[in-house]
Design a protein around this motif. Sequence first.
Motif, PDB file in Angstrom:
ATOM      1  N   GLY A 180      12.525  -2.562   2.010  1.00  0.00           N
ATOM      2  CA  GLY A 180      11.188  -2.414   2.341  1.00  0.00           C
ATOM      3  C   GLY A 180      10.268  -2.803   1.634  1.00  0.00           C
ATOM      4  O   GLY A 180      10.286  -3.662   0.515  1.00  0.00           O
ATOM      5  N   ASP A 181       9.102  -1.938   1.541  1.00  0.00           N
ATOM      6  CA  ASP A 181       7.954  -2.470   0.798  1.00  0.00           C
ATOM      7  C   ASP A 181       8.037  -2.347  -0.935  1.00  0.00           C
ATOM      8  O   ASP A 181       7.362  -2.914  -1.603  1.00  0.00           O
ATOM      9  CB  ASP A 181       6.642  -1.997   0.999  1.00  0.00           C
ATOM     10  N   GLY A 182       9.139  -1.362  -1.244  1.00  0.00           N
ATOM     11  CA  GLY A 182       9.572  -1.460  -2.592  1.00  0.00           C
ATOM     12  C   GLY A 182      10.072  -2.555  -3.147  1.00  0.00           C
ATOM     13  O   GLY A 182       9.753  -2.811  -4.374  1.00  0.00           O
ATOM     14  N   GLY A 183      10.371  -3.602  -2.362  1.00  0.00           N
ATOM     15  CA  GLY A 183      10.872  -4.931  -2.968  1.00  0.00           C
ATOM     16  C   GLY A 183       9.844  -5.916  -2.724  1.00  0.00           C
ATOM     17  O   GLY A 183       9.997  -6.961  -2.998  1.00  0.00           O
ATOM     18  N   LEU A 184       8.662  -5.619  -2.155  1.00  0.00           N
ATOM     19  CA  LEU A 184       7.578  -6.362  -1.808  1.00  0.00           C
ATOM     20  C   LEU A 184       7.218  -7.273  -3.300  1.00  0.00           C
ATOM     21  O   LEU A 184       6.848  -8.347  -3.098  1.00  0.00           O
ATOM     22  CB  LEU A 184       6.364  -5.955  -1.122  1.00  0.00           C
ATOM     23  N   SER A 185       6.629  -6.482  -4.198  1.00  0.00           N
ATOM     24  CA  SER A 185       6.108  -7.182  -5.296  1.00  0.00           C
ATOM     25  C   SER A 185       7.144  -8.484  -6.123  1.00  0.00           C
ATOM     26  O   SER A 185       6.578  -9.431  -6.493  1.00  0.00           O
ATOM     27  CB  SER A 185       5.925  -6.119  -6.451  1.00  0.00           C
ATOM     28  N   PHE A 186       8.358  -8.098  -5.848  1.00  0.00           N
ATOM     29  CA  PHE A 186       9.446  -9.141  -6.400  1.00  0.00           C
ATOM     30  C   PHE A 186       9.275 -10.287  -5.480  1.00  0.00           C
ATOM     31  O   PHE A 186       8.933 -11.367  -6.297  1.00  0.00           O
ATOM     32  CB  PHE A 186      10.547  -8.418  -6.181  1.00  0.00           C
ATOM     33  N   GLY A 187       9.022 -10.282  -4.421  1.00  0.00           N
ATOM     34  CA  GLY A 187       8.659 -11.429  -3.332  1.00  0.00           C
ATOM     35  C   GLY A 187       7.432 -12.092  -3.825  1.00  0.00           C
ATOM     36  O   GLY A 187       7.176 -13.406  -3.900  1.00  0.00           O
ATOM     37  N   GLN A 188       6.347 -11.146  -3.921  1.00  0.00           N
ATOM     38  CA  GLN A 188       5.119 -11.733  -4.185  1.00  0.00           C
ATOM     39  C   GLN A 188       5.048 -12.629  -5.505  1.00  0.00           C
ATOM     40  O   GLN A 188       4.438 -13.599  -5.568  1.00  0.00           O
ATOM     41  CB  GLN A 188       3.915 -10.523  -4.191  1.00  0.00           C
ATOM     42  N   LEU A 189       5.745 -12.210  -6.436  1.00  0.00           N
ATOM     43  CA  LEU A 189       5.556 -12.525  -7.766  1.00  0.00           C
ATOM     44  C   LEU A 189       6.359 -13.725  -7.734  1.00  0.00           C
ATOM     45  O   LEU A 189       6.012 -14.964  -8.293  1.00  0.00           O
ATOM     46  CB  LEU A 189       6.237 -11.644  -8.921  1.00  0.00           C
ATOM     47  N   GLN A 245       0.774  -1.161  -0.255  1.00  0.00           N
ATOM     48  CA  GLN A 245      -0.028  -0.043  -0.022  1.00  0.00           C
ATOM     49  C   GLN A 245       1.058   1.254  -0.140  1.00  0.00           C
ATOM     50  O   GLN A 245       0.526   2.238  -0.752  1.00  0.00           O
ATOM     51  CB  GLN A 245      -0.881  -0.081   0.974  1.00  0.00           C
ATOM     52  N   MET A 246       1.912   1.242   0.881  1.00  0.00           N
ATOM     53  CA  MET A 246       2.894   2.579   0.896  1.00  0.00           C
ATOM     54  C   MET A 246       4.022   2.072   0.166  1.00  0.00           C
ATOM     55  O   MET A 246       4.487   0.851   0.065  1.00  0.00           O
ATOM     56  CB  MET A 246       3.145   2.597   2.337  1.00  0.00           C
ATOM     57  N   LYS A 247       4.972   2.995  -0.196  1.00  0.00           N
ATOM     58  CA  LYS A 247       6.141   2.792  -1.132  1.00  0.00           C
ATOM     59  C   LYS A 247       5.862   1.603  -2.124  1.00  0.00           C
ATOM     60  O   LYS A 247       6.855   0.893  -2.248  1.00  0.00           O
ATOM     61  CB  LYS A 247       7.021   2.203  -0.050  1.00  0.00           C
ATOM     62  N   ASN A 248       4.820   1.826  -2.874  1.00  0.00           N
ATOM     63  CA  ASN A 248       4.760   0.907  -3.472  1.00  0.00           C
ATOM     64  C   ASN A 248       5.524   0.662  -4.987  1.00  0.00           C
ATOM     65  O   ASN A 248       5.839   1.698  -5.570  1.00  0.00           O
ATOM     66  CB  ASN A 248       3.026   0.988  -4.238  1.00  0.00           C
ATOM     67  N   THR A 249       5.630  -0.667  -5.109  1.00  0.00           N
ATOM     68  CA  THR A 249       6.167  -0.966  -6.786  1.00  0.00           C
ATOM     69  C   THR A 249       5.335  -1.918  -7.138  1.00  0.00           C
ATOM     70  O   THR A 249       4.927  -2.781  -6.414  1.00  0.00           O
ATOM     71  CB  THR A 249       7.465  -1.260  -6.753  1.00  0.00           C
ATOM     72  N   PHE A 250       5.148  -2.414  -8.318  1.00  0.00           N
ATOM     73  CA  PHE A 250       4.376  -3.420  -8.780  1.00  0.00           C
ATOM     74  C   PHE A 250       5.549  -4.239  -9.422  1.00  0.00           C
ATOM     75  O   PHE A 250       6.616  -3.752  -9.797  1.00  0.00           O
ATOM     76  CB  PHE A 250       3.335  -3.222  -9.827  1.00  0.00           C
ATOM     77  N   ALA A 251       5.186  -5.641  -9.985  1.00  0.00           N
ATOM     78  CA  ALA A 251       6.193  -6.346 -10.836  1.00  0.00           C
ATOM     79  C   ALA A 251       5.701  -7.031 -11.743  1.00  0.00           C
ATOM     80  O   ALA A 251       4.542  -7.395 -11.511  1.00  0.00           O
ATOM     81  CB  ALA A 251       6.915  -7.421  -9.900  1.00  0.00           C
TER      82      ALA A 251
END
Length: 768
Positions: free
Chosen positions: A743-752, A410-416
Amino acid sequence: MREAVIVTVRGRVQGVGFRPFVYRLSKQLHLAGTVQNNMDGVRIVWEGKAAAIHEGVRRLRSDKPRLSRVDALSAVPRKTSGLTDFRIVASDRGGKSTLVIPVDSAVCDDCLREMRDPTNFRYRYPFINCTQCGPRYTIIEALPYDRPYTSMKDFAMCRRCAAEYRDPFNRRYHAQPIACDACGPHLSFLDMDGAVRGMREEALADAVRLLASGGIVAVKGIGGFHLACDAANAASVAALRKRKGRPAKPLAVMVRDVRTARQFVFVSTEEEKVLRSPEAPIVLLRKKADCSRYLAETVAPGIRTVGVMLPYTPLHHLLFDDGPYDCLVMTSANPSGLPILSEDDHALSYLRGIADSILTHNRRILHAIDDSVVRINDAAPFFLRRARGYVPDPIATQAPVDGIVALGSQMKNTFAIGRGNQIFVGPHLGDLSAEESRAHYRRTLAHLMTWTGIRLRAVAVDAHPLYSTRAIADELGTRQMKVQHHHAHLVSCMADNNITAPCYGLILDGTGYGSDGKTWGFELLYGNASGFRRLAHLRYTPLPGSDRAVLEPWRNAAAMLITLLGDRGFSLAGRLFSDHRSALPIIAKMINRGVNCPQAGTCGRLFDAVSAILGLCEVSTYDGEAAIRLSECCEPNVAAEPYPFMITGDALKEIDMTPALAAIAADRLNGRPVSKISTRFHATVVEACCSLVRRSAARYPEFGRRVMLSGGSFNNIHLAKQIFQKLTDEGFHVYTHHRLPCGDGGLSFGQLTVAAQKLAVTPIAGRL
Ligand code: ZN
Ligand code: ZN
Ligand code: FE
């Protein structure tokens, strides 16, 4: 004796002038053959003298174009076939969408030299560029990357530019944004009513004059507008802060050159290299004791570092060539919580009352993007924000990830976006709470999905039921896979290090939705992309008022004291937060009745609470302020005795900081120096984390000794360094992030990566 080889080069070799480079190299070395882009990279056929071929292969690495990166190179002998000429042949793409989406790059030295050469026809031209520099991602409308599909289509090339564009021996051969003053974009200086006050040289002179006299100018760059003012002028910086409503958030600066930077910050060789790189990010650098000649104290108040970048567009260089200032504040012009401004009319409406004037130009920015922010840790860059210069350069994966999109946080968002064996992590998009931010998100995602040409198979989304990404996932209308926040952090760090076998994840974070519906963020996990097990966490305490307790850390601190220490905590809170004494009974009542009091055990909130107890930050004015202030007064490289804490529970351990908080509150009330308390508190968190890992390793020897460190709290350099060091000393193999933010900027990479594992996607024949 003539010989022949086929050379395959992999890496960033397309869209960076690699074929013309090979062409010129082949001509110089009298080699015949062909060069061609294909799905693997670049394929070269060479025929000629053995020594020349040998030399050619060597120079492919040593003389490669500035923006290219050679990851792998192979040369396989083949039969000669009597070739006599060297040619660039058409790409072999099998009808598939072009893979390469080039990234924006800082102006190169060759262009700068020409811009400062009075005999050159681009003398003082603020948009000079070549195949080795200039805007890319931000001006692309559609792929393939070709001028008619960029915002440069607004400008017809003049004869001189066109001749260079077509000449394979010219540095501007197929440089899509090629331009000169006769045919290309130009500057305009606008007042805040939108009236043009000057154009071209006059516009530049007006802007320089205004900056030199202490004014605030919105300057259009590559990815959007910056707000600029003289960083040494305390009154200007104060005015900027006041007008923007930003009392304390550190501001980034742009400095004339590295030599000047050294006058007020420490710059290592490695840091200099990154500052000067084509990506030209903001680099966090340590301030020198006396930096006031260059930097008003209010630029980064109370903080040991300052974000520094070098001029990265020709326009930036002209602003410094002509102006008396050495260092300009250059902060993203974005309304609070909204994307960076990139269009004149938006800048005019949002920056009224903030900027005095606008220095703009008529080369449209099609994709707004923020500056990247890095810090150099032990000679390697560490991303705080991955955006301009790095996005959308893909990251190679071991397993196929084709057709998966991950929507981030939600915060510091990036998508992947996954395509073949590559993950394209999108630009930092920040907080998705505002509708404008979500609209920007949808547009940016749609573009990159089209550009990568993927067929959407699944979408990975955070498990939080209230994240904006949930609605966006519904719109995409495909199979959804929920990924727990801290599981995604763990896997992000694993994938960042190409690790797939299960390991520990020490995840220290602000906020994340836990599998039990509570707010997690101080976790010891064990697992991999297939799944995870929670081994330990911080004891939950209530967050009275939820978001309000995040914005006002004193509330969270009071709640912790009251919950953990009962009446004694209540009276401690009264003494520590005497300004808020009248609110304490209400908070106590909320806690007792469990009204609007979500249960949270997070590292971020623990830091917030301690920061409030120490009087460093009772009310936060920017995201992460309380924790940053607390870490800023930690004494680096000082060994301190941890405060007492308890570890309870059996299979699922709980860290209980009750004794530590009681001791910290007592130390504070007894007037112990805040720096000493902060240092001891850091040591406490370090010891708590390490003892959890240690105990777990003793209990489960089969779990191995690999530990991933992830989550936003690892942006705290003291915490990150000390935990890394201590665990390493204890014989663990410790990993951190280096290609993506922790931080959450790297989250999408893990989700993917988690979703790809669940889908066990099979590779589609013929695609990368
Ligand atoms: Zn250039
Ligand atoms: Zn021209
Ligand atoms: Fe997080």
